[in-house]
Design an enzyme around this catalytic site. Structure first.
Site, PDB file in Angstrom:
ATOM      1  CB  SER A  54       2.618  11.007   2.916  1.00 32.57           C
ATOM      2  OG  SER A  54       1.579  11.526   2.170  1.00 32.57           O
ATOM      3  CG  ASP A 111      -4.215  -2.485   8.233  1.00 32.40           C
ATOM      4  OD1 ASP A 111      -3.785  -2.338   9.173  1.00 32.40           O
ATOM      5  OD2 ASP A 111      -4.701  -1.272   7.521  1.00 32.40           O
ATOM      6  CE  LYS A 170       0.532  15.440   3.919  1.00 32.14           C
ATOM      7  NZ  LYS A 170      -0.230  14.950   2.502  1.00 32.14           N
TER       8      LYS A 170
END
Length: 855
Positions: A571, A582, A597
Site C-alpha cells: 500500500s 518512476d 495492494k
C-alpha cells in the site's frame, strides 16, 4: 488468551483456532498495532452523509489473508465473548451493561489433576449447542451494512446471487479456514441459507444463518475435542507406518461426512502428538499439553458471543466485495485509532485470560510498572472507577475487562487482585493507579549508522532507516489523543538530519516490514527526496482521477538512496517505492515484487447514516474500498505491486503471499501517465549493479545457504504432506539440526566483522554525538542497566509453546548485508569523477512524460 491494557502484543501457539483469529484480526478489542496493520487515512469531510476517512489499508507480513501462518497474531481475538451455553438466550430485550456484583469472587473451582478427565468434563457442556439469539439491533446493522457496501464500494455492485455466494463462502472460510470441521453434509444443510442470503440480508437483516452455522461449528469442534480426549486417554499412538498427513487443507474439500471428519481429526491429533514427541517430551507431558490445548481452544470458541459472531458474519459480507473491505465494531474502531497514533491511555499491562481470571502477563513502562505494586501472574478479580463500586470481572470477556480498565488520561482506576505469590487464593489486595498515555514505540521509525572500513583505511558511513509503518495521529472512537501529533515524515526528517550530520554518504530506507499506513505521510515522505511533481494518482468509481503532488518544494536529502522492499511491503510503502522508481531517484532492491495492494479505503461510521440507533448503541463502522492507486507513470500498483530494479533471492519469493493470492481482489489496469520530470539517478548504473550483486552471490556463503533453503522449501511445498513415521521424522530432524549446526560453526569461525553499528532512535536523534556502538562494552553495560530497571514479561508456567530456548547466535540478515554492498557500489558509480556521472533533471516540459507508458 492474551490482551492488552496499555501496550505491546503477544502471540499464541499454532492452532486451528489461531487460523480463525488470524482471519479475524480486526475483531481484536484492544489497542495493538500487531492486531491491526496500520492503515492510511485522509480527512475527506462528509461523504454520503457521514464523516469519512480515506484509507490506504494493507494486510502485510503476518497479516496477508491467504498467507496467514497458523499462529495467532495476538490472543485478543480469543477474548471476545461470554459463554455460549446450551439453551441460553444470549441477549435481553435491552442492551444493558453488565450488572456489577456486590463483591469479587473468592476463587474458582480448581480443575481436576487429570487434564484428560478435565477435558472430557468440559466438552460435555457442548454436546448440544443452541444458536444464540440475534440482538435487537442486529437486523438494522446488517441491512445498513449491505446497503452501504452496494452504494459506496468502488465496484458499485449489488448484493446479487454471485456476491451472496461469495458472502456465504467467506463466512465458512473465516470460521473453518482449513476445511477441517464442517462436513459436506453440513454444507448441503446450509445450502437453503445460501440460496436466500441476498434476500435475508437486504430485506430482513436476518442473522440466523450466522448464528446457526456458528453453533454447528462449535458442535463440530466439541466432537473433535471429545474424540481427542478419548485418544489421549487410551494413549495408543504408533508412528511406525508409512502414512502421511497434509496439515495445510485450505484448498482441500471439506470431509464428506462426520465419519470422514473424525478420521481427519484422528490423523491431526497423531500429527500433533508426533510434533511433541519430536520435541523430546515424555508421553505424560504430551498428553497433558494436548489436553490443555484442546480445552483452551474449546473454551475460546465457546467464549464468542452474538456480537462476535455478527462481527465475523458482516466481515464476510464486506470481504465478498474485496479483501480489504471490513466491518468493525466500536472497539475495533478504537484499536484502529490506537494503531495509527502508536499510543493509548491505560495502565501499561499485557493481560491474558486464564480459566476465567484476567491475569497480568507482563508490565511495560507505565502506571502499573511505576507503582511497583503489580507483577506478572497477579489475577485481577475486580475493577473500580473513582467514586464507583468494585465490579466483579471474574469470567468476563477479556475485551470487556480491558474496556473498563482503559479510560481517559489522569483518571483513577482501582484493581482488586489475587497476588501471584499469595499462599492462599482467598487473599485480596487493592491497587489504585492513575491512567496515563502508553507509548507503543515498536512501530516508530528508527535508524542505524553503519561504519564500513574502506580500502585505504578511510571508512564509509551508511545510514539505514527502518520504517515499519506510515503512522500519524488519528482520533476515532471514545478517546482523543492527549499527546503531541505523530508524523512519520517528521520523525524520518529528524533521523536523516542526524545521519547526514554524522557523515552518512548514502541511505537505505528499509520497507520490508512496512504494511502501509497514512497516505498523506507516504506522499510527504516521498517529497523529502524530490523537489516537485506527482507522487500518486487516485481513481474513484466514477472514473475521476486525482493527482497527488509533493506538497513541499524543498529537498531534504539529495544523495544516493536505496529502498529495500519485500513481498510484505504494501500500500503506502508501494506508493513511495513506485514514485521514487518512476522518477529514477532511488534504486529499488528486494523480493521479486511488493505485495500489490493498490486500493483506497474509507471508514464509514454507521450511526452517521441513520437516526434509528439510540445514543447508547454503537453499530460499528465499515471500512470500504472506494478508490484505486496508480503510479505517476499510470500503471496500477494493484495485484502486480512494484518490481525492484535489483531482485534478490528470498524465501518470500516462494510463498503464496500478495494481493494476487487473495479472493475477490480488484484487477490490475492502467490510466494515462501524469507529467513529471525524470531524474535518472540510478538507471545508468542498474545493469552494473546487477552484475556486481550476482558476482557476490555466486561466492558468498550466506547466499549459498539461502539457495539451499529455497531448494528445500520448494521440495516441501511440492510434497505438501508430512510423514507420520517417527524414525523418518527423526532422520529429517537430525539432518536439519546437523545443517544448522554446521552453519553456526562456519559463521562462528569467521573473523569478527570490522563494521561498527550505531543505533539511533528518536530519543537520541537530537543529542550531540553518537551512542556507544552496538556490541561494545559500553553498550552492553547500558543494556544491562536498562534491563534491571525495567520489569520484563514472564511466561506463565502452563503456556503452550513449541519454541526452544532463545538462540543467542546473532541472526544473519543476508538481504540487508547485500543492500549495504549495493549502496556502496551506487555511491562508487555515481561519485563525481566516476566514468559515468548522473544526469541532471529534465527541464523541457515536452520531454517530461515520454518514457512513462504503462508497465
Amino acid at each position: 488468551m492474551i490482551a492488552q491494557s496499555g501496550a505491546g502484543a503477544n502471540a499464541v501457539g499454532a492452532t486451528l483456532l489461531a487460523a480463525v483469529a488470524a482471519n479475524l484480526r480486526r475483531s481484536c478489542a484492544l489497542g495493538l498495532p500487531k492486531c491491526f496493520q496500520p492503515l492510511s487515512y485522509r480527512h475527506a469531510g462528509r461523504e454520503a452523509g457521514g464523516e469519512s476517512v480515506n484509507l490506504s489499508s494493507i494486510q502485510a507480513k503476518g497479516a496477508v489473508r491467504d498467507s496467514r501462518r497458523l499462529v495467532a497474531t495476538v490472543a485478543l481475538a480469543f477474548g471476545l465473548a461470554a459463554w455460549v451455553l446450551p439453551g441460553r438466550a444470549d441477549v435481553s430485550p435491552e442492551e444493558a451493561a453488565p450488572a456489577p456484583a456486590p463483591a469479587p469472587k473468592l476463587a474458582q473451582a480448581e480443575s481436576t489433576a487429570d487434564p484428560v478427565r478435565d477435558l472430557i468434563t468440559f466438552t460435555t457442556k457442548y454436546d448440544q449447542v443452541v444458536p444464540v439469539l440475534s440482538g435487537p439491533y442486529d437486523p438494522d446493522v446488517t441491512r445498513l451494512t449491505a446497503r452501504v457496501l452496494e452504494n459506496m464500494h468502488y465496484s458499485r455492485h449489488p448484493l446479487d446471487k454471485e456476491y451472496a455466494h461469495r458472502f456465504f463462502d467467506r463466512y465458512l472460510d473465516i470460521l473453518d479456514p482449513q476445511h477441517f470441521h464442517f462436513t459436506q453434509e453440513d454444507l448441503k444443510e446450509f445450502k437453503t441459507y445460501e440460496d436466500r442470503l441476498a434476500e435475508l440480508t437486504l430485506r430482513q437483516g436476518d442473522t440466523r444463518p450466522a448464528n446457526e452455522i456458528y453453533a454447528r461449528f462449535l458442535q463440530r469442534f466439541d466432537q473433535r475435542a471429545a474424540l481427542a480426549a478419548e485418544m489421549l486417554q487410551a494413549n495408543h499412538f504408533d508412528f511406525s507406518g508409512d502414512d502421511r498427513y497434509t496439515p495445510n487443507r485450505k484448498d482441500v474439500p471439506w470431509p464428506k461426512d462426520l465419519d470422514a471428519a473424525k478420521a481427519l481429526w484422528r490423523q491431526h491429533l497423531r500429527y500433533e502428538y508426533l510434533q511433541e514427541e519430536l520435541n523430546k517430551l515424555k508421553p505424560e507431558e504430551i498428553i497433558k499439553k494436548l489436553a490443555q490445548r484442546y480445552k483452551r481452544q474449546m473454551r475460546t470458541l465457546a467464549d464468542f458471543d452474538r456480537e462476535d459472531i455478527l462481527q465475523f458474519y458482516l466481515t464476510a459480507l464486506a470481504n465478498a466485495y474485496d479483501p480489504h473491505s471490513d466491518y468493525m465494531g466500536k472497539a475495533q474502531l478504537e484499536n484502529f485509532a490506537i494503531s495509527m497514533k502508536l499510543s493509548l491511555v491505560g495502565i501499561g499491562a499485557l493481560l491474558r485470560s486464564d480459566d476465567g481470571y484476567c491475569t497480568i502477563e507482563s508490565l511495560l513502562p507505565g502506571p502499573a510498572a511505576r507503582s511497583k505494586k503489580l507483577k506478572p501472574g497477579d489475577k485481577i478479580v475486580a475493577v473500580k472507577q473513582k467514586d464507583g463500586e468494585p465490579v466483579d470481572i471474574v469470567d468476563w470477556k477479556l475485551n470487556k475487562v480491558v474496556e473498563i480498565i482503559r479510560g481517559p488520561k489522569n483518571t483513577e482506576v482501582t484493581l482488586t487482585i489475587i497476588p501471584a505469590d499469595a499462599a492462599d487464593s482467598s487473599v485480596r489486595k487493592t491497587v489504585t493507579l492513575v491512567r496515563d498515555e502508553i507509548k507503543l514505540e515498536d512501530q516508530q521509525a528508527k535508524a542505524k549508522l553503519i561504519e564500513v572500513p574502506g580500502d585505504e583505511g578511510k571508512p564509509t558511513r551508511l545510514g539505514v532507516i527502518d520504517l515499519p509503518s506510515f503512522y500519524a495521529s488519528f482520533d476515532l472512537g471514545r478517546f482523543k489523543s492527549a499527546s503531541a501529533p505523530k508524523s512519520t515524515t517528521d520523525d524520518v526528517t529528524r533521523l536523516i538530519k542526524k545521519l547526514v550530520a554524522e557523515g552518512a554518504q548514502g541511505l537505505v530506507l528499509d520497507l520490508r516490514h512496512n504494511g502501509g499506513g497514512s497516505l498523506e505521510e507516504a506522499i510527504r515522505l516521498t517529497g523529502l527526496f524530490i523537489k516537485e511533481g506527482p507522487i500518486v494518482q487516485v481513481k474513484d468509481a466514477n472514473g475521476d482521477v486525482n493527482v497527488e503532488d509533493d506538497p513541499d518544494p524543498t529537498v531534504l536529502y539529495d544523495g544516493p538512496l536505496l529502498v529495500l522492499t519485500s513481498r510484505f511491503s504494501a500500500s503506502a510503502s508501494e506508493i513511495l517505492a513506485a514514485a521514487l522508481q518512476d522518477y529514477g531517484r532511488a534504486l529499488i532492491v528486494g523480493d521479486k515484487s511488493t505485495h500489490g495492494k493498490g486500493t483506497v479505503q474509507t471508514i464509514y461510521e454507521l450511526n452517521k447514516f441513520t437516526k434509528r440507533f439510540p445514543e447508547s448503541f454503537n453499530p460499528g463502522a465499515l471500512k470500504v474500498t472506494i478508490r484505486k492507486f496508480y503510479r505517476a507513470n499510470g500503471a496500477s500498483t494493484q495485484l502486480k505491486g512494484v518490481t525492484p530494479d535489483v531482485v534478490l533471492p528470498s524465501l518470500s519469493n516462494e510463498i503464496d503471499v500478495g494481493e494476487s493470492t487473495q479472493d475477490y481482489a480488484l484487477p490490475w489496469d492502467t490510466i494515462p501517465s501524469a507529467e513529471f520530470a525524470r531524474l535518472d539517478r540510478v538507471q545508468p548504473y542498474v545493469e552494473e549493479l546487477r552484475r556486481r550483486t550476482e558476482a557476490r552471490q555466486a561466492t558468498d556463503k550466506d547466499w549459498a545457504y539461502m539457495r539451499e533453503d529455497i531448494d528445500l522449501f520448494r521440495k516441501a511445498k511440492a510434497d505438501k504432506s508430512i510423514a507420520l513415521n517417527l524414525d523418518q521424522r527423526l532422520k529429517e530432524r537430525a539432518e536439519a539440526d546437523a545443517r544448522t549446526k554446521a552453519r553456526k560453526a562456519e559463521r562462528a569461525a569467521r573473523p569478527a566483522s570490522p563494521e561498527k553499528d550505531y543505533e539511533i532512535t528518536l530519543k537520541v536523534a537530537d543529542e550531540p554525538g553518537l551512542p556507544p556502538a552496538i556490541g561494545s562494552p559500553e553498550a552492553k553495560a547500558k543494556e544491562a542497566e536498562e534491563a534491571k530497571a525495567t520489569q520484563t514479561a514472564s511466561t506463565s508456567a502452563d503456556a503452550d509453546t513449541d519454541e526452544d530456548e532463545a538462540d543467542k547466535t546473532p541472526a544473519v540478515d543476508v538481504t540487508m548485508d547485500e543492500a549495504k554492498h549495493i549502496l556502496l557500489d551506487l555511491i562508487d558509480l555515481s561519485a563525481p569523477g566516476a566514468k559515468s556521472s548522473p544526469p541532471v533533471a529534465v527541464k523541457d516540459p515536452a520531454t517530461k512524460a515520454q518514457n512513462f507508458g504503462a508497465e
